[in-house]
Structure formats: C-alpha cells, structure tokens
Design an enzyme around this catalytic site. Structure first.
Site, PDB file in Angstrom:
ATOM      1  N   ALA A  13       0.705  -1.268  -0.154  1.00 14.96           N
ATOM      2  CA  ALA A  13       0.057   0.001  -0.073  1.00 14.96           C
ATOM      3  C   ALA A  13       0.924   1.370   0.189  1.00 14.96           C
ATOM      4  CB  ALA A  13      -0.927  -0.026   1.274  1.00 14.96           C
ATOM      5  N   ARG A  16       4.045   2.851  -4.982  1.00 17.31           N
ATOM      6  CA  ARG A  16       3.580   4.022  -5.951  1.00 17.31           C
ATOM      7  C   ARG A  16       2.480   3.561  -6.485  1.00 17.31           C
ATOM      8  NH1 ARG A  16       9.252   4.400  -7.497  1.00 17.31           N
ATOM      9  NH2 ARG A  16       9.406   2.230  -7.513  1.00 17.31           N
ATOM     10  N   ASN A 119       0.379  -6.501 -16.611  1.00 19.78           N
ATOM     11  CA  ASN A 119      -0.102  -5.244 -17.036  1.00 19.78           C
ATOM     12  C   ASN A 119      -1.522  -5.073 -16.878  1.00 19.78           C
ATOM     13  OD1 ASN A 119      -0.686  -2.868 -18.826  1.00 19.78           O
ATOM     14  ND2 ASN A 119       1.548  -2.664 -18.834  1.00 19.78           N
ATOM     15  N   PHE A 120      -2.186  -4.162 -16.203  1.00 21.63           N
ATOM     16  CA  PHE A 120      -3.621  -4.130 -16.097  1.00 21.63           C
ATOM     17  C   PHE A 120      -4.333  -3.117 -17.044  1.00 21.63           C
ATOM     18  CE2 PHE A 120      -2.640  -6.692 -12.613  1.00 21.63           C
ATOM     19  CZ  PHE A 120      -3.947  -7.475 -12.304  1.00 21.63           C
ATOM     20  N   HIS A 149      11.334   2.294 -18.655  1.00 18.62           N
ATOM     21  CA  HIS A 149      10.801   2.583 -17.104  1.00 18.62           C
ATOM     22  C   HIS A 149      11.505   3.587 -16.455  1.00 18.62           C
ATOM     23  CE1 HIS A 149       8.162  -1.066 -18.180  1.00 18.62           C
ATOM     24  NE2 HIS A 149       7.574  -0.487 -17.496  1.00 18.62           N
ATOM     25  N   HIS A 150      10.922   4.102 -15.344  1.00 16.21           N
ATOM     26  CA  HIS A 150      11.735   5.106 -14.464  1.00 16.21           C
ATOM     27  C   HIS A 150      12.899   4.128 -13.697  1.00 16.21           C
ATOM     28  CE1 HIS A 150       9.618   2.619 -10.980  1.00 16.21           C
ATOM     29  NE2 HIS A 150       8.590   2.551 -11.922  1.00 16.21           N
ATOM     30  N   LYS A 153      12.644   1.213 -11.109  1.00 14.29           N
ATOM     31  CA  LYS A 153      11.751  -0.205 -11.264  1.00 14.29           C
ATOM     32  C   LYS A 153      13.125  -1.172 -11.324  1.00 14.29           C
ATOM     33  CE  LYS A 153       9.563  -2.928 -14.773  1.00 14.29           C
ATOM     34  NZ  LYS A 153       8.447  -3.473 -13.601  1.00 14.29           N
ATOM     35  N   THR A 160       5.541  -6.732 -18.741  1.00 14.56           N
ATOM     36  CA  THR A 160       4.993  -6.638 -19.609  1.00 14.56           C
ATOM     37  C   THR A 160       5.601  -6.882 -21.231  1.00 14.56           C
ATOM     38  OG1 THR A 160       3.687  -4.755 -18.483  1.00 14.56           O
ATOM     39  CG2 THR A 160       3.690  -4.820 -21.072  1.00 14.56           C
TER      40      THR A 160
HETATM   41  P1  NAD Z   1       7.194   0.394  -4.992  1.00 15.59           P
HETATM   42  O1  NAD Z   1       8.630   0.104  -5.092  1.00 15.59           O
HETATM   43  O2  NAD Z   1       6.911   1.895  -5.215  1.00 15.59           O
HETATM   44  O3  NAD Z   1       6.272  -0.367  -4.020  1.00 15.59           O
HETATM   45  C1  NAD Z   1       6.766  -1.582  -3.651  1.00 15.59           C
HETATM   46  C2  NAD Z   1       5.778  -1.692  -2.335  1.00 15.59           C
HETATM   47  O4  NAD Z   1       5.849  -2.959  -1.842  1.00 15.59           O
HETATM   48  C3  NAD Z   1       6.259  -0.756  -1.306  1.00 15.59           C
HETATM   49  O5  NAD Z   1       5.066  -0.193  -0.873  1.00 15.59           O
HETATM   50  C4  NAD Z   1       6.907  -1.679  -0.193  1.00 15.59           C
HETATM   51  O6  NAD Z   1       6.940  -1.278   1.060  1.00 15.59           O
HETATM   52  C5  NAD Z   1       6.090  -3.080  -0.412  1.00 15.59           C
HETATM   53  N1  NAD Z   1       6.731  -4.210   0.036  1.00 15.59           N
HETATM   54  C6  NAD Z   1       8.115  -4.533  -0.108  1.00 15.59           C
HETATM   55  N2  NAD Z   1       8.262  -5.556   0.746  1.00 15.59           N
HETATM   56  C7  NAD Z   1       7.034  -5.740   1.140  1.00 15.59           C
HETATM   57  C8  NAD Z   1       6.679  -6.817   2.384  1.00 15.59           C
HETATM   58  N3  NAD Z   1       7.510  -7.527   2.822  1.00 15.59           N
HETATM   59  N4  NAD Z   1       5.462  -6.753   2.629  1.00 15.59           N
HETATM   60  C9  NAD Z   1       4.628  -5.844   2.337  1.00 15.59           C
HETATM   61  N5  NAD Z   1       4.740  -4.762   1.389  1.00 15.59           N
HETATM   62  C10 NAD Z   1       6.130  -4.891   0.965  1.00 15.59           C
HETATM   63  O7  NAD Z   1       6.721  -0.138  -6.541  1.00 15.59           O
HETATM   64  P2  NAD Z   1       5.435  -0.110  -7.380  1.00 15.59           P
HETATM   65  O8  NAD Z   1       6.074   0.892  -8.648  1.00 15.59           O
HETATM   66  O9  NAD Z   1       4.415   0.497  -6.768  1.00 15.59           O
HETATM   67  O10 NAD Z   1       5.494  -1.315  -8.154  1.00 15.59           O
HETATM   68  C11 NAD Z   1       4.976  -2.624  -7.408  1.00 15.59           C
HETATM   69  C12 NAD Z   1       5.126  -3.918  -8.198  1.00 15.59           C
HETATM   70  O11 NAD Z   1       4.042  -3.665  -9.357  1.00 15.59           O
HETATM   71  C13 NAD Z   1       6.256  -4.067  -9.013  1.00 15.59           C
HETATM   72  O12 NAD Z   1       6.428  -5.359  -9.117  1.00 15.59           O
HETATM   73  C14 NAD Z   1       6.167  -3.537 -10.488  1.00 15.59           C
HETATM   74  O13 NAD Z   1       6.911  -3.947 -11.264  1.00 15.59           O
HETATM   75  C15 NAD Z   1       4.486  -3.788 -10.761  1.00 15.59           C
HETATM   76  N6  NAD Z   1       3.813  -3.069 -11.545  1.00 15.59           N
HETATM   77  C16 NAD Z   1       2.785  -3.744 -12.164  1.00 15.59           C
HETATM   78  C17 NAD Z   1       1.665  -3.128 -12.938  1.00 15.59           C
HETATM   79  C18 NAD Z   1       0.957  -3.865 -13.781  1.00 15.59           C
HETATM   80  O14 NAD Z   1      -0.124  -3.361 -14.326  1.00 15.59           O
HETATM   81  N7  NAD Z   1       1.052  -5.219 -13.627  1.00 15.59           N
HETATM   82  C19 NAD Z   1       1.935  -1.666 -13.082  1.00 15.59           C
HETATM   83  C20 NAD Z   1       3.040  -0.980 -12.489  1.00 15.59           C
HETATM   84  C21 NAD Z   1       3.770  -1.661 -11.516  1.00 15.59           C
END
Ligand code: NAD
Length: 238
Positions: A13, A16, A119-120, A149-150, A153, A160
């Site tokens: 939560a 990002r 990817n959603f 990507h940023h 990542k 994707t």
């Molecule tokens: P981020 O680094 O901003 O957030 C990751 C989150 O995971 C943080 O809140 C962190 O505290 C949490 N986390 C880490 N270890 C944890 C644990 N042990 N227990 C609970 N929470 C924990 O990353 P983001 O940009 O939010 O992306 C998160 C994931 O989603 C990545 O794998 C990214 O590649 C993926 N993503 C997928 C899509 C999609 O459409 N499928 C889109 C964007 C990002």
C-alpha cells in the site's frame, strides 16, 4: 441492476501503485471499500481512515472479498499462503516473480480465484493480441521488444515485455529484449518487426499509473465473484 461493494485489502500500500489504488478506490466507494492497507511497516504513508497492517501481522487481517497485491517478489510467498489459508481471491500485478512463485500461483488456483497480470491496462491487452497476429503474419521477420521505465524499477526486462514476448512466440517469432531505465517514465513498450527494406513498430505508452490501478480494481471486483481458478485479464474484459 444492483451493485455490491467489494471489500478489499491492498498489499504494497505504501508504494507507487499502492498509493494510486488507495486514491482511486476512495473515489469510487460505492464499488470498492478498502478494509486494510498492508505495507512492509505500519506508519509508511497510506490514506487517512484506512486501517494499516504490517506484512509481519497477516494473521490479524480483517475479512475481505479480494486482495490486490502490487509489491515485490520477496513479499509474495507469505501473502499467497495467507490467501490460500483464508480462501481469499488474489489479484496480483507484482512483476519479477520466480518460476517457483508462478508454479505456486498455478497450484493455488485449485483452491482460490487467482488473477496475475504483468499489465492491467486495456491498451496493453490489445497490444498483446496485435503482436501475436503481427508475428503470425510476418514469418521470418526480426522481432525486438524495447521497454522503458523509471530508474527505480527493479526487474528487467519488464513483466509486460515478457508477456509481449510470449505473444510473439505464440505467433512464431522469437523476440529479443532491450530495457532502458531513465527518469520517471511510467512505462513504454515498443514491439518492432523488421525485414529487408521495411519495419513495423507497435508502441504503447503509459503516462499515468492510474490506468493500472483502475484495471486492477475492476479485476478485483470481478474476481471476488469467481470460482477458484487461474484467470487472465482477457477473462475480465470478456
Ligand atoms: P514500489 O517500490 O513503489 O512499491 C513496492 C511496495 O511493496 C512498497 O510499498 C513496499 O513497502 C512494498 N513491500 C516491499 N516488501 C514488502 C513486504 N515484505 N510486505 C509488504 N509490502 C512490501 O513499486 P511500484 O512501482 O508500486 O510497483 C510494485 C510492483 O508492481 C512492481 O513489481 C512493479 O513492477 C509492478 N507493477 C505492475 C503493474 C501492472 O500493471 N501489473 C503496473 C505497475 C507496476
């Protein structure tokens, strides 16, 4: 038609995607109610009024209709175990999962509804279909996937890009991958088909994370009403 509110837990939560999910869920409270925000540590930024939980206290989570996970691969195993033990449908967008974790997800789908997608966004769902058709129509052409990507990542190539590579393979092309990490790029994927004298580029640009969050919330409301099984984003879109 009557609508029922879907009670959700958001895992990851404070990240990002987690923040985008909480903000958008709060805007559509008639459809989704977030009953808990799970972060690595309680106290990391979340949204007011949503109960917070640390990932070390999964045992004390409230009841919900589905869990949405956008976190990191190292946080995934305990969450999946929790979902199986408590019969909770799981929507996950976490990328970089290992082959063992994907196998565990498959096994879990015998007991709970599971939807993992790299990817959603609706646009990428269409792009996946276009890539498979282009690969089939262009035998022998070079296929290259470039993703951007940023800089924060962690995984590369992106989930994707790998999904697009699988679509190309279904159409008979063997894709090569290149990854660029720069600035604050939300996500950009180019699939190029090239041969002597001509080339085709199919490009998707995400300019805002909200598209992924909206797609995941929509998927969770749908998954909460499904029988155990392994679902894909295409199943939600019908
Ligand atoms: P981020 O680094 O901003 O957030 C990751 C989150 O995971 C943080 O809140 C962190 O505290 C949490 N986390 C880490 N270890 C944890 C644990 N042990 N227990 C609970 N929470 C924990 O990353 P983001 O940009 O939010 O992306 C998160 C994931 O989603 C990545 O794998 C990214 O590649 C993926 N993503 C997928 C899509 C999609 O459409 N499928 C889109 C964007 C990002």
């Amino acid at each position: 038609m009557t609508t029922t509110t879907t009670r959700l837990l958001i895992h990851g939560a404070s990240g990002r995607m987690g923040q985008a999910l909480l903000r958008i869920a709060a805007e559509r409270q008639e459809l989704t109610q977030v009953v808990g925000a799970i972060s690595r540590k309680v106290g990391q930024r979340v949204i007011d009024g949503v109960p917070q939980f640390a990932s070390s206290e999964l045992g004390g989570l409230p009841e919900c209709d589905a869990i949405i996970d956008f976190s990191l691969p190292e946080a995934f195993d305990p969450l999946l175990a929790y979902c199986i033990a408590h019969g909770r449908p799981l929507v996950s967008g976490t990328t970089g999962l290992s082959a063992e974790q994907i196998t565990a997800l498959d096994a879990a789908s015998a007991r709970i509804p599971v939807l993992w997608a790299s990817n959603f966004s609706l646009g990428v769902a269409v792009l996946v279909d276009l890539v498979e058709r282009a690969a089939r129509a262009l035998p022998g052409w070079d296929c290259d996937i470039v993703e951007q990507h940023h800089t924060r990542k962690l995984d590369a190539p992106s989930g994707t890009a790998l999904t697009l590579g699988e679509a190309a393979a279904r159409g008979g092309a063997q894709a090569r991958f290149a990854a660029i990490r720069a600035g604050d790029i939300v996500g950009e994927h180019t699939v190029q088909f090239a041969t002597l004298g001509e080339r085709i580029e199919l490009v998707h640009r995400a300019t805002n994370r909200d598209i992924f969050a909206r797609g995941a919330l929509h998927a969770a409301a749908w998954l909460a009403r499904q029988a155990p099984g392994r679902y894909r984003i295409a199943d939600v879109l019908g």
